[in-house]
Scaffold this active site. Structure first.
Site, PDB file in Angstrom:
ATOM      1  N   HIS A 183       0.984   5.107   1.286  1.00 41.60           N
ATOM      2  CA  HIS A 183       0.301   6.004   2.225  1.00 41.60           C
ATOM      3  C   HIS A 183       1.010   7.359   2.187  1.00 41.60           C
ATOM      4  O   HIS A 183       2.253   7.394   2.235  1.00 41.60           O
ATOM      5  CB  HIS A 183       0.330   5.414   3.639  1.00 41.60           C
ATOM      6  N   ASN A 190       0.849  -1.197   0.000  1.00 42.13           N
ATOM      7  CA  ASN A 190       0.000   0.000   0.000  1.00 42.13           C
ATOM      8  C   ASN A 190       0.878   1.239   0.000  1.00 42.13           C
ATOM      9  O   ASN A 190       1.974   1.236   0.584  1.00 42.13           O
ATOM     10  CB  ASN A 190      -0.891   0.008   1.257  1.00 42.13           C
TER      11      ASN A 190
HETATM   12  C1  GRF Z   1      -2.924   9.187  -2.884  1.00 42.46           C
HETATM   13  O1  GRF Z   1      -2.901  10.389  -2.131  1.00 42.46           O
HETATM   14  C2  GRF Z   1      -2.316   8.089  -2.081  1.00 42.46           C
HETATM   15  O2  GRF Z   1      -1.300   8.509  -1.214  1.00 42.46           O
HETATM   16  C3  GRF Z   1      -3.457   7.605  -1.268  1.00 42.46           C
HETATM   17  O3  GRF Z   1      -4.617   7.774  -2.054  1.00 42.46           O
HETATM   18  C4  GRF Z   1      -4.344   8.720  -3.074  1.00 42.46           C
HETATM   19  C5  GRF Z   1      -4.518   8.024  -4.389  1.00 42.46           C
HETATM   20  O4  GRF Z   1      -4.421   8.953  -5.410  1.00 42.46           O
HETATM   21  N1  GRF Z   1      -3.253   6.233  -0.904  1.00 42.46           N
HETATM   22  P1  GRF Z   1      -4.457   8.391  -6.920  1.00 42.46           P
HETATM   23  O5  GRF Z   1      -5.785   7.690  -7.104  1.00 42.46           O
HETATM   24  O6  GRF Z   1      -3.306   7.450  -7.071  1.00 42.46           O
HETATM   25  O7  GRF Z   1      -4.304   9.615  -7.771  1.00 42.46           O
END
Ligand code: GRF
Length: 192
Positions: free
Chosen positions: A98, A96
């Site tokens: 984050h 994942n």
């Molecule tokens: C990102 O801010 C990521 O850190 C978090 O969710 C968001 C996903 O953005 N897990 P995207 O869909 O990849 O543009």
């Protein structure tokens, strides 16, 4: 090795993975499936890249992954609950991204803009992003990669989010997937 990327939003991290694959970053793997829990722009990105998509719920996620012969799972802004049956089946092969330097600003309810709002409210001058293995503890698995990003004076949550994406997320997620798939290929431990 087949990789599934699970999304709920704009898919910019998915796009970084698609671009990295095209650049040869994952010689042992291919993005074989994009899973979403709602209608989102990530679906457009997958379609443009010719990647099969599937709409999933927490309840049918394992069947969808196993049905597609998935070996590695990447959560890229996926907001549905990943059930224990999935984290167990893919232990050590589900990661994942984050948008903070975990363990800080992680855990239940800390996602998207809320993370950056909390970082700014706390007056932090440094933040960043983390790629970690996924376990049943939200944001609790082993950390694989982190990248620091400066908080600039006057940053809004939106401006900080974009900087963390550009300078950290879109760099370390492809790098982490490249390292994980190379390691798994070497150990020959694809999903039996
Ligand atoms: C990102 O801010 C990521 O850190 C978090 O969710 C968001 C996903 O953005 N897990 P995207 O869909 O990849 O543009």
């Amino acid at each position: 090795m087949n990789v599934a990327v699970l999304c709920s939003g704009g898919g910019t991290n998915l796009q970084a993975l698609i671009d990295a694959e095209r650049a040869g970053a994952f010689p042992h793997a291919q993005i074989a499936l994009v899973g979403v829990d709602r209608d989102c722009y990530a679906l457009e990105r997958a379609g443009t890249a010719g990647i099969p998509t599937v709409t999933v719920t927490s309840a049918d996620l394992l069947a969808a992954l196993e049905g597609a012969g998935i070996d590695v799972v990447v959560l890229a802004g996926f907001l549905a609950i990943v059930p224990p049956e999935v984290t167990r089946a893919y232990a050590g092969r589900i990661i994942n991204i984050h948008p903070s330097l975990l363990p800080a600003y992680g855990g239940k309810g800390m996602y998207g803009l809320r993370v950056h709002e909390a970082v700014l409210a706390a007056g932090e001058t440094l933040t960043g992003a983390t790629v970690h293995l996924v376990t049943d503890t939200i944001d609790g698995g082993d950390i694989l990669l982190q990248r620091e990003v400066d908080v600039e004076p006057g940053d809004t949550p939106e401006a900080l989010q974009v900087r963390v994406m550009h300078e950290a997320e879109w760099e370390i997620l492809p790098q982490a997937l490249a390292e994980l798939t190379a390691d798994l290929a070497q150990r020959g431990k694809e999903k039996q």
